[in-house]
Design a protein around this motif. Structure first.
Motif, PDB file in Angstrom:
ATOM      1  N   ASP A   1       0.830  -1.201   0.000  1.00 36.67           N
ATOM      2  CA  ASP A   1       0.000   0.000   0.000  1.00 36.67           C
ATOM      3  C   ASP A   1       0.869   1.258   0.000  1.00 36.67           C
ATOM      4  OD1 ASP A   1      -2.261  -1.619   0.159  1.00 36.67           O
ATOM      5  OD2 ASP A   1      -2.188  -1.636   2.354  1.00 36.67           O
ATOM      6  N   ARG A   2       0.355   2.302  -0.612  1.00 33.66           N
ATOM      7  CA  ARG A   2       1.069   3.578  -0.627  1.00 33.66           C
ATOM      8  C   ARG A   2       0.942   4.318   0.689  1.00 33.66           C
ATOM      9  NH1 ARG A   2      -0.856   5.565  -6.684  1.00 33.66           N
ATOM     10  NH2 ARG A   2       0.360   4.034  -7.866  1.00 33.66           N
ATOM     11  N   SER A   3      -0.075   3.965   1.454  1.00 31.53           N
ATOM     12  CA  SER A   3      -0.254   4.536   2.782  1.00 31.53           C
ATOM     13  C   SER A   3      -0.173   3.393   3.782  1.00 31.53           C
ATOM     14  CB  SER A   3      -1.609   5.242   2.889  1.00 31.53           C
ATOM     15  OG  SER A   3      -1.793   5.795   4.172  1.00 31.53           O
ATOM     16  N   VAL A   4       0.809   3.457   4.670  1.00 31.79           N
ATOM     17  CA  VAL A   4       1.102   2.351   5.572  1.00 31.79           C
ATOM     18  C   VAL A   4       1.050   2.838   7.018  1.00 31.79           C
ATOM     19  CG1 VAL A   4       2.795   0.614   6.257  1.00 31.79           C
ATOM     20  CG2 VAL A   4       2.584   1.265   3.852  1.00 31.79           C
ATOM     21  N   ASN A   5       0.387   2.078   7.854  1.00 33.52           N
ATOM     22  CA  ASN A   5       0.426   2.321   9.291  1.00 33.52           C
ATOM     23  C   ASN A   5       1.326   1.275   9.925  1.00 33.52           C
ATOM     24  OD1 ASN A   5      -1.386   4.518   9.330  1.00 33.52           O
ATOM     25  ND2 ASN A   5      -3.111   3.114   9.155  1.00 33.52           N
ATOM     26  N   LEU A   6       2.270   1.730  10.725  1.00 35.56           N
ATOM     27  CA  LEU A   6       3.246   0.854  11.370  1.00 35.56           C
ATOM     28  C   LEU A   6       3.147   1.063  12.875  1.00 35.56           C
ATOM     29  CD1 LEU A   6       6.914   0.375  10.190  1.00 35.56           C
ATOM     30  CD2 LEU A   6       6.396   0.704  12.599  1.00 35.56           C
TER      31      LEU A   6
ATOM     32  N   ALA B   1       3.117   4.626  17.049  1.00 34.23           N
ATOM     33  CA  ALA B   1       2.746   4.214  15.693  1.00 34.23           C
ATOM     34  C   ALA B   1       3.112   5.318  14.698  1.00 34.23           C
ATOM     35  CB  ALA B   1       1.250   3.907  15.607  1.00 34.23           C
ATOM     36  N   PHE B   2       3.388   4.905  13.460  1.00 34.36           N
ATOM     37  CA  PHE B   2       3.686   5.852  12.396  1.00 34.36           C
ATOM     38  C   PHE B   2       2.712   5.645  11.238  1.00 34.36           C
ATOM     39  CE2 PHE B   2       7.805   5.356  14.517  1.00 34.36           C
ATOM     40  CZ  PHE B   2       8.140   6.681  14.723  1.00 34.36           C
ATOM     41  N   SER B   3       2.247   6.742  10.705  1.00 39.58           N
ATOM     42  CA  SER B   3       1.490   6.733   9.454  1.00 39.58           C
ATOM     43  C   SER B   3       2.426   7.245   8.364  1.00 39.58           C
ATOM     44  CB  SER B   3       0.253   7.630   9.573  1.00 39.58           C
ATOM     45  OG  SER B   3      -0.416   7.730   8.333  1.00 39.58           O
ATOM     46  N   ILE B   4       2.672   6.425   7.350  1.00 42.32           N
ATOM     47  CA  ILE B   4       3.651   6.746   6.316  1.00 42.32           C
ATOM     48  C   ILE B   4       2.964   6.764   4.953  1.00 42.32           C
ATOM     49  CG2 ILE B   4       5.830   6.070   5.233  1.00 42.32           C
ATOM     50  CD1 ILE B   4       6.489   4.514   7.784  1.00 42.32           C
ATOM     51  N   GLY B   5       3.078   7.878   4.254  1.00 39.15           N
ATOM     52  CA  GLY B   5       2.602   7.974   2.878  1.00 39.15           C
ATOM     53  C   GLY B   5       3.809   7.929   1.947  1.00 39.15           C
ATOM     54  N   THR B   6       4.091   6.772   1.360  1.00 39.85           N
ATOM     55  CA  THR B   6       5.332   6.614   0.605  1.00 39.85           C
ATOM     56  C   THR B   6       5.402   7.547  -0.608  1.00 39.85           C
ATOM     57  OG1 THR B   6       4.354   4.733  -0.590  1.00 39.85           O
ATOM     58  CG2 THR B   6       5.682   4.244   1.363  1.00 39.85           C
ATOM     59  N   GLN B   7       4.262   7.858  -1.219  1.00 45.00           N
ATOM     60  CA  GLN B   7       4.277   8.757  -2.377  1.00 45.00           C
ATOM     61  C   GLN B   7       4.586  10.195  -1.985  1.00 45.00           C
ATOM     62  OE1 GLN B   7       0.612   8.249  -4.662  1.00 45.00           O
ATOM     63  NE2 GLN B   7       1.870   7.331  -6.266  1.00 45.00           N
ATOM     64  N   GLU B   8       4.382  10.522  -0.709  1.00 42.24           N
ATOM     65  CA  GLU B   8       4.606  11.888  -0.246  1.00 42.24           C
ATOM     66  C   GLU B   8       6.042  12.116   0.211  1.00 42.24           C
ATOM     67  OE1 GLU B   8       1.758  12.685   2.783  1.00 42.24           O
ATOM     68  OE2 GLU B   8       0.136  11.712   1.677  1.00 42.24           O
ATOM     69  N   LEU B   9       6.803  11.049   0.402  1.00 42.15           N
ATOM     70  CA  LEU B   9       8.166  11.204   0.898  1.00 42.15           C
ATOM     71  C   LEU B   9       9.039  11.925  -0.125  1.00 42.15           C
ATOM     72  CD1 LEU B   9       8.600   7.647   2.462  1.00 42.15           C
ATOM     73  CD2 LEU B   9       8.462   9.814   3.715  1.00 42.15           C
ATOM     74  N   PRO B  10       9.908  12.816   0.308  1.00 40.24           N
ATOM     75  CA  PRO B  10      10.788  13.538  -0.623  1.00 40.24           C
ATOM     76  C   PRO B  10      11.628  12.576  -1.470  1.00 40.24           C
ATOM     77  CG  PRO B  10      10.835  14.551   1.549  1.00 40.24           C
ATOM     78  CD  PRO B  10      10.078  13.266   1.701  1.00 40.24           C
ATOM     79  N   SER B  11      11.938  12.995  -2.671  1.00 37.89           N
ATOM     80  CA  SER B  11      12.630  12.112  -3.611  1.00 37.89           C
ATOM     81  C   SER B  11      14.042  11.759  -3.163  1.00 37.89           C
ATOM     82  CB  SER B  11      12.686  12.767  -5.002  1.00 37.89           C
ATOM     83  OG  SER B  11      13.364  14.019  -4.937  1.00 37.89           O
TER      84      SER B  11
END
Length: 370
Positions: free
Chosen positions: A13-18, A68-78
């Motif tokens: 998923d592009r949005s991941v909860n860890l 917990a972390f909510s991570i949006g992989t598409q939003e991470l800087p290049s």
């Protein structure tokens, strides 16, 4: 999928909860969870790339509920190639936790036994970019030293002697934390920028629990009012106070005093909605965490077990030469049937903050959501 140490798996998923959990919760010790956004050389681009209790978000990632972390992989800087997920036990070895369990929203898990770990810090996992896709690796590596040495190893400029400066330059990350007991007080110097107050709580049963965060205020020019679920305030005009939103389940609401110097007094309070039924504030394990631009953190726990108090005045803020924060934890009258409450009081009535800074409870306005 259960990972073993050194194993990896793709993130679907592009949005991941860890989420992290621990076999043991050592009494009197803080468990600090942190994440570091790293370049290909294993270093941060700057201090803003450290996500922890005092700086709970960066581009593409947010710390939630402290574990917990909510991570949006598409939003991470290049230019961010990986994120290191870390755990530090303040003042004790990580062995005090027994084991650390990591789980993600797309079914990946990793259990790391730390029962023999002598180190205080653990680099638990890495979220990393490989051929344009994001994966997660189970690391389980101990690190000698606490959070400050760990942060420095990733390139963070850490100042362990926090000093509030005015006006603040881009400041080193401060690790100062204070937990106030009831009637305790702490002072911050003016000019440290905005003050953030987060009401954080856990749900009962299936995660239910609608707590509402309020800020009653008196401005320097005498104007009074409140910022709450029906008025989220404004950053750019009076009262220069905002509320993040209305969380109607377990989670977090944040009030920000963007220009504390414009405020004379503020009273932070919380209301437990009727839909919650009976059950004390204590049953939600709530706390208020205040932070300033200099990195100071003040934690105010709510401990009253009374099951019939709907309102609590939590913290009183007075702004003069310094900003004084007091733990007042004053509860409203009981909402139980046949309670012998003082005349004129109402369990559903809000607190009141008076122009001179005094406050009272159970005598203010009664207002319900539609």
């Amino acid at each position: 999928m259960q990972l073993t140490k050194g194993g990896n798996a793709p993130l679907k998923d592009r949005s991941v909860n860890l989420r992290l959990s621990f076999d043991k919760q050592p009494a009197g010790a803080d468990i600090d969870v942190s994440a570091y956004l790293l370049r290909a050389d294993g270093k941060v681009r700057g201090d803003a790339d450290m996500v922890f209790f005092n700086q709970p978000s960066a581009v593409g990632i947010q710390l939630q509920n402290g574990n917990a972390f909510s991570i949006g992989t598409q939003e991470l800087p290049s230019d961010v190639e990986k994120i290191a997920i870390c755990v530090v036990v303040d003042g004790r070895p990580a062995s005090a936790l027994g084991a650390i369990q990591m789980s993600t929203s797309d079914g990946i898990s990793f259990r790391h036994d730390v029962s023999d770990a002598p180190e205080a810090a653990i680099i638990l996992a890495e979220v990393y970019r490989r051929n344009g896709e994001w994966k997660i690796r189970a690391v389980g590596q101990g690190f000698t030293g606490g959070m400050a040495p760990l942060a420095r190893s990733f390139g963070i400029d850490v100042n362990e002697e926090p000093v509030v400066q005015a006006p603040p330059p881009p400041a080193p990350v401060s690790l100062k934390k204070v937990t106030l007991k009831k009637e305790g007080k702490v002072s911050l110097k003016k000019g440290g920028g905005e003050i953030r107050a987060r009401l954080i709580w856990e749900g009962r049963y299936d995660g239910d629990g609608d707590l509402d965060f309020y800020c009653f205020y008196v401005m320097k020019d005498g104007r009074r009012g409140k910022v709450y679920w029906n008025n989220h305030g404004s950053r750019d005009r009076a009262p220069f106070i905002t509320l993040s939103g209305d969380s109607q389940a377990a989670g977090m609401e944040e009030i920000v005093l963007h220009r504390p110097e414009e405020i004379r007094f503020a009273l932070l309070a919380a209301y437990s909605a009727l839909s919650n039924g009976t059950g004390s504030f204590q049953s939600y394990r709530p706390k208020v965490v205040l932070t300033d631009h200099a990195g100071n953190e003040v934690t105010i726990p709510l401990l009253n077990p009374n099951e019939f108090s709907y309102w609590v005045a939590i913290s009183h803020i007075a702004v003069a030469d310094e900003i004084s924060i007091s733990h007042v934890e004053t509860y409203g009258v009981s909402g139980a049937m046949f309670s012998s409450n003082p005349p004129g009081t109402d369990a559903e009535a809000a607190p009141r903050l008076h122009p001179d800074g005094r406050f009272d409870v159970s005598l203010g306005e009664v207002e319900f959501k539609d």
